[in-house]
Design a protein around this motif. Sequence first.
Motif, PDB file in Angstrom:
ATOM      1  N   UNK A 368       0.812  -1.216   0.000  1.00 46.68           N
ATOM      2  CA  UNK A 368       0.000   0.000   0.000  1.00 46.68           C
ATOM      3  C   UNK A 368       0.848   1.271   0.000  1.00 46.68           C
ATOM      4  N   UNK A 371       2.582   1.906  -3.148  1.00 43.87           N
ATOM      5  CA  UNK A 371       1.647   2.305  -4.195  1.00 43.87           C
ATOM      6  C   UNK A 371       1.319   3.781  -4.074  1.00 43.87           C
ATOM      7  N   UNK A 372       1.177   4.253  -2.811  1.00 40.04           N
ATOM      8  CA  UNK A 372       0.879   5.668  -2.609  1.00 40.04           C
ATOM      9  C   UNK A 372       2.039   6.534  -3.085  1.00 40.04           C
ATOM     10  N   UNK A 374       4.119   5.782  -5.459  1.00 46.15           N
ATOM     11  CA  UNK A 374       4.025   5.788  -6.920  1.00 46.15           C
ATOM     12  C   UNK A 374       2.966   6.777  -7.373  1.00 46.15           C
ATOM     13  N   UNK A 375       1.884   6.813  -6.607  1.00 44.90           N
ATOM     14  CA  UNK A 375       0.766   7.679  -6.986  1.00 44.90           C
ATOM     15  C   UNK A 375       1.217   9.136  -6.991  1.00 44.90           C
ATOM     16  N   UNK A 378       3.143   9.802  -9.962  1.00 44.29           N
ATOM     17  CA  UNK A 378       2.290   9.952 -11.150  1.00 44.29           C
ATOM     18  C   UNK A 378       1.691  11.357 -11.181  1.00 44.29           C
ATOM     19  N   UNK A 379       1.249  11.839 -10.013  1.00 40.97           N
ATOM     20  CA  UNK A 379       0.671  13.186  -9.977  1.00 40.97           C
ATOM     21  C   UNK A 379       1.705  14.228 -10.391  1.00 40.97           C
ATOM     22  N   UNK A 381       4.048  13.784 -12.476  1.00 40.50           N
ATOM     23  CA  UNK A 381       4.197  13.681 -13.923  1.00 40.50           C
ATOM     24  C   UNK A 381       3.046  14.407 -14.621  1.00 40.50           C
ATOM     25  N   UNK A 382       1.824  14.210 -14.082  1.00 41.73           N
ATOM     26  CA  UNK A 382       0.665  14.866 -14.685  1.00 41.73           C
ATOM     27  C   UNK A 382       0.779  16.377 -14.543  1.00 41.73           C
ATOM     28  N   UNK A 391      -4.594  20.000 -12.055  1.00 42.20           N
ATOM     29  CA  UNK A 391      -4.860  18.967 -11.056  1.00 42.20           C
ATOM     30  C   UNK A 391      -5.559  19.600  -9.870  1.00 42.20           C
ATOM     31  N   UNK A 392      -6.755  19.132  -9.587  1.00 45.93           N
ATOM     32  CA  UNK A 392      -7.516  19.752  -8.513  1.00 45.93           C
ATOM     33  C   UNK A 392      -7.913  18.700  -7.506  1.00 45.93           C
ATOM     34  N   UNK A 413      -5.396  17.105   4.000  1.00 47.35           N
ATOM     35  CA  UNK A 413      -6.685  16.969   4.682  1.00 47.35           C
ATOM     36  C   UNK A 413      -7.456  18.259   4.920  1.00 47.35           C
TER      37      UNK A 413
ATOM     38  N   UNK B 104      -9.847  12.877  -7.293  1.00 49.92           N
ATOM     39  CA  UNK B 104      -9.016  13.834  -8.007  1.00 49.92           C
ATOM     40  C   UNK B 104      -9.788  14.338  -9.216  1.00 49.92           C
ATOM     41  N   UNK B 105      -9.686  15.635  -9.434  1.00 48.37           N
ATOM     42  CA  UNK B 105     -10.378  16.240 -10.562  1.00 48.37           C
ATOM     43  C   UNK B 105      -9.304  16.820 -11.468  1.00 48.37           C
ATOM     44  N   UNK B 106      -9.312  16.387 -12.691  1.00 46.31           N
ATOM     45  CA  UNK B 106      -8.291  16.863 -13.625  1.00 46.31           C
ATOM     46  C   UNK B 106      -8.979  17.613 -14.758  1.00 46.31           C
ATOM     47  N   UNK B 107      -8.462  18.782 -15.061  1.00 44.65           N
ATOM     48  CA  UNK B 107      -9.006  19.584 -16.155  1.00 44.65           C
ATOM     49  C   UNK B 107      -7.918  19.821 -17.190  1.00 44.65           C
ATOM     50  N   UNK B 116      -3.805  11.587 -22.982  1.00 48.27           N
ATOM     51  CA  UNK B 116      -2.502  11.240 -22.406  1.00 48.27           C
ATOM     52  C   UNK B 116      -2.633  10.953 -20.913  1.00 48.27           C
ATOM     53  N   UNK B 124      -2.071   2.975 -13.999  1.00 53.28           N
ATOM     54  CA  UNK B 124      -1.502   2.963 -12.645  1.00 53.28           C
ATOM     55  C   UNK B 124      -2.309   2.049 -11.714  1.00 53.28           C
ATOM     56  N   UNK B 126      -2.664   2.084  -8.530  1.00 52.68           N
ATOM     57  CA  UNK B 126      -3.339   2.741  -7.398  1.00 52.68           C
ATOM     58  C   UNK B 126      -4.595   3.462  -7.846  1.00 52.68           C
TER      59      UNK B 126
END
Lengths: 491, 209
Positions: A368, A371-372, A374-375, A378-379, A381-382, A391-392, A413, B104-107, B116, B124, B126
């Motif tokens: 777990x 994985x977090x 990695x997450x 990934x964020x 990267x995005x 990203x919101x 939080x 998560x909200x992506x725009x 992409x 992924x 997760x």
Amino acid sequence: MSILALAAPPLLAASPPEAVPTRQHLWLCIHLPDLALQARPWAPGVAGAVIRECAGQRVIHAVNEVAARRGVVAGMSLPAAYAVCPSLHIQTRDGRSEARRRRAVARESLAFTDWVSLDRPDAVLLEVGASLRLFGGLDALRSRVDQMLARLGLEARIALAPVPLAAWMLARSGQAICVLQPAALRSALGELPLSALPVSLHGLQRLSPLGVRTLRDLWRLPRDGLARRYGRALVRLLEEALGETPSLEGRYRQPIRFCRRIDLSLETDRLEVLTPILEALMEAMGRFLTERAAATSRIRLRLFHRRAAISTLMLQLSQPIQDWRHGLHLLRGKLERAPLSAPVLALELACADLHPHRPAATDLFDGHAARQLDWSQLLDELRNRLGEDALRILALADDHRPERTSGIRTDTRADSHPPAAPRPAWLLHAPAPATATHWRLVSSAERIESGWWDPPAVKRDYYQALDRDGRLLWVFRDGRQGRWYVQGIFA
Amino acid sequence: MNPLEQLLADCPTLFRGGQTAAPAGAFLPTGHAELDALLPGGGWPLGSLIEIQTPAPGLAEIRLLLPALLRLQRESRHVVWTDPPFPPYAPGLVQAGLDLARALWIAPATPADLWWCAEKLLRHPACGAVMIWPARCAETVLRRLQLAVEAGGGLGIVFLRQVAATSPAAVRLQLEYRDEHLWVAVRRARGSWKQGRIRLGRADVPAQT
């Protein structure tokens, strides 16, 4: 791995309190009087002066030899200086460049001792008492320091004393002497003028008509009277200069920073050539970080071109990383998308923002945590490609006005609670005006009246309404205008 | 054993109409018993694309998916709104039981960015579910997403106004509003011939959790 994780992080560890000195300290002060001049470029043969702002006035801070011959002295106001030397060239003081030069001296001085201080203005202090024997005595050490200064191209005045403040005052006054015993300090400092003290004491100048011109004269005055008249600070300063009250010098530590540059033998704009070089740089950075148990959250790649300006790619990460492959992946993506402005001559990779590396706790039974991690990668990267705003992460906010109850946050939080009455899953960007005939109200009213302290205030009656498409809308009638609006959709 | 049975036993490639083999892979109950009965495996096939045709955005998408989203979040997987038609509203989502820390909200700014990041997210492990509201959607793009979601093992949910004749999606559904009720029609489910329509509930009553 476990050794790396347990080893104390070298960079953020607080410096341990200095031990009570058991042996004699000896401070070598390198005073750089012409730092302000040397930090600026000058044409040869001109009368030059560096000016600074002082109480809203421009004052001469330092003058070069030519200007000094014409009668310009430090502390003069600018019109006065022009009056004595009309051909004076002036430049404003460049504090950053001065600091850089001082840091360069401090860095080189770390070769002689581990205790280098930048606490005193225009000077670098070295505690050499512990290194005398290693370097073969005082004279040998002095000549090495002189060599170092010559290498840096700096003019300096050097003095040695068992007390840092005394060494600094002696060097600043141009007394290139060496005081080895604290007992000899009084006689060595005695002849110094009052201006040698690191304070601007206007009152002290009034003492000179009374015959108080040197520190020796000042010492003759009763201390309690001095303290009453000029404050405890002056007396403390005098005591400190004699080593009667200890002073604690700060320790200069070289900031840990990675910066490496690779020059290409042939300029190129082909990514397939640049990528392996970038990979080599990133691998070197990864090694650098691993050796120091550090991680970085900001990486800067600079590309040098022959004619165009340097292109800079910044990589900002949400979590400090040590794994260079992740950074390489992101940087490569950035490089592929940003078109090169010109062929590249050299690449420079730097990371300055270092943190102690905290490896993710690995659990034998649960992937777990990994994985977090990695997450979040990934964020990163995005975010890197889509932009920070794309990203919101949703959050609740404490406000009764519906359009303010939902927020977007970037961290984790929020502890607010949603209201008890049903709320829709979607909220329109702005309430859309509508005609009430397009729907059928299916709930009782909920009055929301809030925000009178913080306009726009709202006074609305909310209903659920079913429209012709079968959507359950969240509508309200504005209590002031009586108009209907759609604000959300239950789904 | 008669020759027909012999033949069927020998040739696994022979397809038997009307009788479906037990589908392979993992399934996630949809939370709607009637819908589970219509879908092979008894739920959403994990690691697949789901295509949902809606006549109007905001028509019961969340109501249909909510039980599955909650279950995914309980497995500490993330749920992503990718370019939704309206901003998701945090109080409503919290009331529905969703955990905002795993939402998560992506725009994305362009369709290229949308595809992409959808592909990145689906790939992924997760990531539990990615909901996408594309303006248009080419079949090649869906195929790419299908490959990504197979690697990630989550759910890729594509909401479309108009659907193409063919699609790589494992499940194709249609949302409808008729006679005061919301309906879900199963147009196609991989590994099953069954088609049918179930009632999601009255349209004028908000979804209950």
